[in-house]
Design an enzyme around this catalytic site. Structure first.
Site, PDB file in Angstrom:
ATOM      1  N   HIS A  22      36.447  44.129  37.400  1.00 46.69           N
ATOM      2  CA  HIS A  22      35.343  44.314  38.346  1.00 46.69           C
ATOM      3  C   HIS A  22      35.880  44.759  39.714  1.00 46.69           C
ATOM      4  CE1 HIS A  22      31.387  42.920  40.258  1.00 46.69           C
ATOM      5  NE2 HIS A  22      32.180  43.114  41.289  1.00 46.69           N
ATOM      6  N   GLU A  23      36.917  44.062  40.197  1.00 45.36           N
ATOM      7  CA  GLU A  23      37.456  44.393  41.525  1.00 45.36           C
ATOM      8  C   GLU A  23      38.157  45.758  41.514  1.00 45.36           C
ATOM      9  OE1 GLU A  23      36.305  42.767  43.868  1.00 45.36           O
ATOM     10  OE2 GLU A  23      35.608  41.139  42.596  1.00 45.36           O
ATOM     11  N   HIS A  26      35.936  48.606  42.128  1.00 45.12           N
ATOM     12  CA  HIS A  26      35.597  48.860  43.536  1.00 45.12           C
ATOM     13  C   HIS A  26      36.563  49.863  44.167  1.00 45.12           C
ATOM     14  CE1 HIS A  26      32.240  46.247  44.410  1.00 45.12           C
ATOM     15  NE2 HIS A  26      32.839  45.189  43.891  1.00 45.12           N
ATOM     16  N   GLY A  43      36.215  37.165  43.702  1.00 46.16           N
ATOM     17  CA  GLY A  43      37.025  38.353  43.908  1.00 46.16           C
ATOM     18  C   GLY A  43      36.454  39.160  45.050  1.00 46.16           C
ATOM     19  N   GLN A  53      34.962  46.442  50.231  1.00 47.17           N
ATOM     20  CA  GLN A  53      33.867  45.524  50.552  1.00 47.17           C
ATOM     21  C   GLN A  53      33.988  44.936  51.944  1.00 47.17           C
ATOM     22  OE1 GLN A  53      34.391  43.249  46.660  1.00 47.17           O
ATOM     23  NE2 GLN A  53      32.166  43.262  46.879  1.00 47.17           N
ATOM     24  N   CYS A 111      27.950  40.470  42.403  1.00 50.39           N
ATOM     25  CA  CYS A 111      28.855  41.167  43.309  1.00 50.39           C
ATOM     26  C   CYS A 111      28.396  40.883  44.735  1.00 50.39           C
ATOM     27  CB  CYS A 111      28.805  42.670  43.024  1.00 50.39           C
ATOM     28  SG  CYS A 111      29.844  43.651  44.126  1.00 50.39           S
ATOM     29  N   LEU A 112      29.342  40.565  45.620  1.00 51.45           N
ATOM     30  CA  LEU A 112      28.975  40.250  46.998  1.00 51.45           C
ATOM     31  C   LEU A 112      28.309  41.431  47.698  1.00 51.45           C
ATOM     32  CD1 LEU A 112      32.141  38.224  48.058  1.00 51.45           C
ATOM     33  CD2 LEU A 112      29.919  37.338  47.324  1.00 51.45           C
TER      34      LEU A 112
END
Ligand code: NI
Length: 185
Positions: free
Chosen positions: A140-141, A144, A45, A50, A98-99
């Site tokens: 999660h996304e 953000h 994701g 991000q 997480c990236l």
């Protein structure tokens, strides 16, 4: 095109992202670039903050889940202007990454099911419910877009333990395999 990924410490990750309008320029290209960036970094994701944009878009591909034997298959999809209408079901714990938080993985508890309203790239509107791994990735996304990262859910002790690692990330001292944008640089 692959974008650099913003990491912990970048203010864009703490902003509440704004909805986009139908005349947003090159939306399909932007979404494709987000998918490319996500796959390039082996993510499941990716949210627009991000890649440095405080707008309400995220992409997910939950079809690659090999850990859980979900009854429901995963999805590959872009969520434009999403709005979570309801979270329900028992909370369950999963080890998340997480990236924007390279080399950190922690257990996070989230409700099983999410009901979400969103548009696709052509601005068709959908209201759908998702469970299991797909629901996990969506939550999660979506966080953000609200300026929330999964480390915010950790208890004070775990946060304290992670503090030096987070500082290292924000200073560009943690270098993942994908390209990152270091805060302030
Ligand atoms: Ni993330």
């Amino acid at each position: 095109m692959i974008y650099p990924v913003t990491v912990f410490g970048d203010p864009v990750l703490r902003k509440k992202a704004e909805p986009i309008t139908k005349d947003f320029p090159n939306l399909k290209e932007f979404v494709q670039n987000m998918f490319d960036t996500m796959y390039n970094s082996d993510g499941v994701g990716l949210a627009a903050p991000q890649v440095g944009q405080a707008i309400r878009i995220f992409v997910i591909d939950s079809t690659t889940d090999e850990e859980e034997e979900d009854e429901v298959p995963g999805i590959k999809r872009a969520f434009i202007n999403p709005e979570i209408l309801e979270k329900k079901g028992d909370e369950w714990v999963m080890n998340e990454g997480c990236l924007s938080l390279p080399e950190i993985r922690e257990d996070v508890s989230r409700p099983e099911t999410v009901k979400i309203k969103y548009n696709d790239e052509d601005f068709n509107e959908y209201i759908e419910e998702f469970s299991g791994f797909t629901s996990r990735v969506i939550q999660h996304e979506y966080d953000h877009l609200e300026g929330v990262m999964f480390v915010d859910y950790l208890n004070p002790l775990k946060k304290r333990i992670l503090k030096s690692k987070l500082t290292a990330i924000s200073k560009g001292k943690v270098i993942p395999k994908y390209r990152i944008k270091v805060p302030g640089k």
